[in-house]
Design an enzyme around this catalytic site. Structure first.
Site, PDB file in Angstrom:
ATOM      1  N   ARG A 120       0.953  -1.003  -0.040  1.00 17.73           N
ATOM      2  CA  ARG A 120       0.004  -0.105  -0.204  1.00 17.73           C
ATOM      3  C   ARG A 120       0.880   1.260   0.029  1.00 17.73           C
ATOM      4  NH1 ARG A 120      -3.750  -2.295  -1.524  1.00 17.73           N
ATOM      5  NH2 ARG A 120      -5.690  -2.874  -0.675  1.00 17.73           N
ATOM      6  N   HIS A 133      -1.299   0.933  -9.855  1.00 14.97           N
ATOM      7  CA  HIS A 133      -1.980  -0.081  -8.884  1.00 14.97           C
ATOM      8  C   HIS A 133      -2.735  -1.269 -10.062  1.00 14.97           C
ATOM      9  CE1 HIS A 133      -4.313  -0.623  -5.009  1.00 14.97           C
ATOM     10  NE2 HIS A 133      -4.072  -1.799  -5.599  1.00 14.97           N
TER      11      HIS A 133
HETATM   12  P1  NDP Z   1      -2.192 -11.660   4.459  1.00 13.16           P
HETATM   13  O1  NDP Z   1      -3.353 -11.011   5.522  1.00 13.16           O
HETATM   14  O2  NDP Z   1      -2.726 -12.986   4.160  1.00 13.16           O
HETATM   15  O3  NDP Z   1      -0.748 -11.624   4.996  1.00 13.16           O
HETATM   16  C1  NDP Z   1      -0.202 -10.777   5.715  1.00 13.16           C
HETATM   17  C2  NDP Z   1       1.084 -10.775   5.888  1.00 13.16           C
HETATM   18  O4  NDP Z   1       1.604  -9.821   6.646  1.00 13.16           O
HETATM   19  C3  NDP Z   1       1.407 -11.979   7.147  1.00 13.16           C
HETATM   20  O5  NDP Z   1       2.232 -12.704   6.537  1.00 13.16           O
HETATM   21  C4  NDP Z   1       1.644 -11.040   8.139  1.00 13.16           C
HETATM   22  O6  NDP Z   1       2.201 -12.052   9.422  1.00 13.16           O
HETATM   23  C5  NDP Z   1       2.422 -10.095   7.855  1.00 13.16           C
HETATM   24  N1  NDP Z   1       2.175  -8.882   8.820  1.00 13.16           N
HETATM   25  C6  NDP Z   1       1.165  -8.276   9.045  1.00 13.16           C
HETATM   26  N2  NDP Z   1       1.606  -7.355   9.974  1.00 13.16           N
HETATM   27  C7  NDP Z   1       3.067  -7.442  10.268  1.00 13.16           C
HETATM   28  C8  NDP Z   1       3.857  -6.806  11.191  1.00 13.16           C
HETATM   29  N3  NDP Z   1       3.532  -5.923  11.883  1.00 13.16           N
HETATM   30  N4  NDP Z   1       5.092  -7.152  11.154  1.00 13.16           N
HETATM   31  C9  NDP Z   1       5.567  -8.216  10.310  1.00 13.16           C
HETATM   32  N5  NDP Z   1       4.486  -9.071   9.434  1.00 13.16           N
HETATM   33  C10 NDP Z   1       3.237  -8.375   9.555  1.00 13.16           C
HETATM   34  O7  NDP Z   1      -2.495 -10.605   3.377  1.00 13.16           O
HETATM   35  P2  NDP Z   1      -2.431 -10.956   1.701  1.00 13.16           P
HETATM   36  O8  NDP Z   1      -1.196 -11.695   1.542  1.00 13.16           O
HETATM   37  O9  NDP Z   1      -3.672 -11.571   1.085  1.00 13.16           O
HETATM   38  O10 NDP Z   1      -1.960  -9.449   1.139  1.00 13.16           O
HETATM   39  C11 NDP Z   1      -1.238  -8.409   1.691  1.00 13.16           C
HETATM   40  C12 NDP Z   1      -1.321  -7.086   1.104  1.00 13.16           C
HETATM   41  O11 NDP Z   1      -1.195  -7.003  -0.230  1.00 13.16           O
HETATM   42  C13 NDP Z   1      -2.820  -6.739   0.885  1.00 13.16           C
HETATM   43  O12 NDP Z   1      -3.122  -6.370   2.485  1.00 13.16           O
HETATM   44  C14 NDP Z   1      -2.844  -5.467  -0.070  1.00 13.16           C
HETATM   45  O13 NDP Z   1      -2.642  -4.226   0.818  1.00 13.16           O
HETATM   46  C15 NDP Z   1      -1.544  -5.705  -0.857  1.00 13.16           C
HETATM   47  N6  NDP Z   1      -2.334  -6.221  -2.177  1.00 13.16           N
HETATM   48  C16 NDP Z   1      -1.829  -5.283  -3.338  1.00 13.16           C
HETATM   49  C17 NDP Z   1      -2.181  -5.517  -4.455  1.00 13.16           C
HETATM   50  C18 NDP Z   1      -1.796  -4.799  -5.816  1.00 13.16           C
HETATM   51  O14 NDP Z   1      -2.555  -4.716  -6.864  1.00 13.16           O
HETATM   52  N7  NDP Z   1      -0.936  -3.988  -5.521  1.00 13.16           N
HETATM   53  C19 NDP Z   1      -3.269  -6.758  -4.902  1.00 13.16           C
HETATM   54  C20 NDP Z   1      -3.490  -7.591  -3.853  1.00 13.16           C
HETATM   55  C21 NDP Z   1      -3.185  -7.068  -2.625  1.00 13.16           C
HETATM   56  P3  NDP Z   1       1.852 -13.164   9.997  1.00 13.16           P
HETATM   57  O15 NDP Z   1       2.002 -14.275   8.847  1.00 13.16           O
HETATM   58  O16 NDP Z   1       2.625 -13.530  11.057  1.00 13.16           O
HETATM   59  O17 NDP Z   1       0.287 -13.084  10.388  1.00 13.16           O
HETATM   60  C1  OXD Z   2      -6.176  -5.557  -3.228  1.00 16.53           C
HETATM   61  C2  OXD Z   2      -5.483  -4.751  -4.247  1.00 16.53           C
HETATM   62  O1  OXD Z   2      -6.071  -5.286  -2.002  1.00 16.53           O
HETATM   63  O2  OXD Z   2      -5.943  -4.839  -5.195  1.00 16.53           O
HETATM   64  O3  OXD Z   2      -6.666  -6.662  -3.615  1.00 16.53           O
HETATM   65  O4  OXD Z   2      -4.766  -3.776  -3.614  1.00 16.53           O
END
Ligand code: NDP
Ligand code: OXD
Length: 280
Positions: free
Chosen positions: A195, A243
Site C-alpha cells: 500500500r 496499481h
Molecule cells: P495476509 O493477511 O494473508 O498476509 C499478511 C502478512 O503480513 C502475514 O504474513 C503477516 O504476518 C504479515 N504482517 C502483518 N503485520 C505485520 C507486522 N507488523 N510485522 C511483520 N509482518 C506483518 O495478506 P495478503 O497476502 O492476502 O495481502 C497482503 C497485502 O497485499 C494486502 O493487504 C494489500 O495491501 C496488498 N495487495 C496489493 C495488490 C496490488 O495490486 N498492488 C493486490 C492484492 C493485495 P503473519 O503471517 O505472522 O500473520
Molecule cells: C487488493 C488490491 O488489496 O487490489 O486486493 O490492492
C-alpha cells in the site's frame, strides 16, 4: 449499486471497494461487509465502520500469481540492469555491465501471508536466494524466514531487492522509511506492491538521490491516481505503475463472494474473516 441502492435498511451484505468514507454507517441491518480486495485498510479506517459486523476479504482469488509475476519482473529488471541498457540504447552505447547471477542476488519479501508466501516461493523457484519477514515467522519451504521486530534488521541486511507485500496497519504504516533503507546493502532496490501508506515518499527520494538505493518500482500510492505533480512520476530511478500488480479477477472474486454469502445464510463460518484488532 451505490448510490442508487433503494432503502438502505434492506441491505444485508455490502460489497465494497474504496467506499466513500462514512457511507457504511447508513446501512443499519448489515450482516457482513465483503471487501472486493485482499487489503482491508480503507474499510477498517472508515470512521463509519459499524461495530460488530464481520469484515471479510478476498483470500488470494487469483491475485497471488500476478503479484508474483510483478515482483519477479522487478527482480529481473534490476538484476539484469535493464534500466541501464534501455538508457544506453537511446545513446547507441555498447557497454556490458557486470552481471551477478540470480543466486547471488538476494530478494527479501516483507509479508508472508496468502500472497507474500506465493511471491517468495515463485521467486525462489527461479533460482534467487529469497528471505522473508513476517510477524509470526511461519516457515516457508525454500525461503529463509525472519520474524518480528528483532528479525527485521538481519532480514534487511541480506536483501538486494526488497518486495513489500504487507497489509497496511498502524504497525506497518511508514515501514519503508530511511531507517529501513539504511539497513539494506548500499545500491539496493525497493518494490512496493503493498500500500502507498507503507512508503515515506521523501525518504525514498532521499535514499535514491544519495545512492543508498539504486532504484524502485512502485505500484501503490497514498493518493491514487498519483497526482500529476508528484515527484515519483519524473524521478529517473523510479518506475511507476498504476496499481496493477494484481487485477481483481471477477470470476474468482465473484465465486468467493457468493460462497461467503451462501455460508452466512446457512449459518456456517465464512472465509477470509478479518481480525479487526490486528488490522488484517
Ligand atoms: P495476509 O493477511 O494473508 O498476509 C499478511 C502478512 O503480513 C502475514 O504474513 C503477516 O504476518 C504479515 N504482517 C502483518 N503485520 C505485520 C507486522 N507488523 N510485522 C511483520 N509482518 C506483518 O495478506 P495478503 O497476502 O492476502 O495481502 C497482503 C497485502 O497485499 C494486502 O493487504 C494489500 O495491501 C496488498 N495487495 C496489493 C495488490 C496490488 O495490486 N498492488 C493486490 C492484492 C493485495 P503473519 O503471517 O505472522 O500473520
Ligand atoms: C487488493 C488490491 O488489496 O487490489 O486486493 O490492492
Amino acid at each position: 449499486m451505490w448510490p442508487d441502492t433503494g432503502p438502505t435498511d434492506a441491505i444485508r451484505y455490502a460489497l465494497v471497494w474504496k467506499q466513500p468514507p462514512g457511507s457504511l454507517a447508513r446501512l443499519l441491518n448489515l450482516k457482513a461487509i465483503l471487501v472486493l480486495g485482499a487489503g482491508v485498510d480503507s474499510v477498517l479506517n472508515d470512521p463509519g465502520l459499524p461495530a460488530d459486523v464481520p469484515v471479510l476479504r478476498l483470500v488470494d482469488a487469483g491475485m497471488s500469481g500476478p503479484m508474483a509475476e510483478y515482483a519477479l519482473y522487478a527482480a529481473l529488471h534490476f538484476q539484469r540492469h535493464m534500466a541501464d541498457y534501455f538508457e544506453q540504447q537511446r545513446e547507441a552505447i555498447w557497454r556490458p555491465r557486470d552481471e551477478l547471477l540470480a543466486w547471488q542476488w538476494p530478494v527479501g519479501v516483507m509479508g508472508l501471508g496468502v500472497i507474500g508466501a506465493v511471491v517468495a516461493q515463485r521467486i525462489a523457484a527461479q533460482g534467487y536466494s529469497v528471505g522473508g519477514w513476517s510477524q509470526s515467522g511461519k516457515a516457508i519451504n525454500g525461503v529463509k524466514v525472519f520474524a518480528g521486530a528483532s528479525g527485521l534488521k538481519p532480514f534487511l541486511a541480506n536483501t538486494r531487492v526488497l518486495v513489500n507485500v504487507l497489509p497496511l496497519t498502524p504497525q506497518t504504516r511508514g515501514i519503508l522509511n530511511a531507517q529501513t533503507f539504511a539497513a539494506m546493502p548500499r545500491g539496493s532496490y525497493v518494490v512496493n506492491i503493498g500500500r502507498g501508506g507503507h512508503m515515506v515518499d521523501a525518504d525514498l527520494i532521499a535514499a535514491l538521490d544519495s545512492g543508498q538505493l539504486a532504484g524502485a518500482m512502485v505500484d501503490v500510492f497514498e493518493q491514487e491516481p498519483l497526482p500529476a505533480t508528484h515527484l515519483f512520476w519524473r524521478h529517473p530511478k523510479i518506475i511507476v505503475t498504476p496499481h496493477v500488480a494484481a487485477p481483481t479477477i471477477v470470476s474468482e472474486a465473484g465465486a468467493q463472494v457468493i460462497e461467503n454469502i451462501r455460508r452466512l445464510e446457512r449459518g456456517e463460518p465464512p472465509l477470509g474473516i478479518v481480525d479487526c484488532r490486528k488490522g488484517y
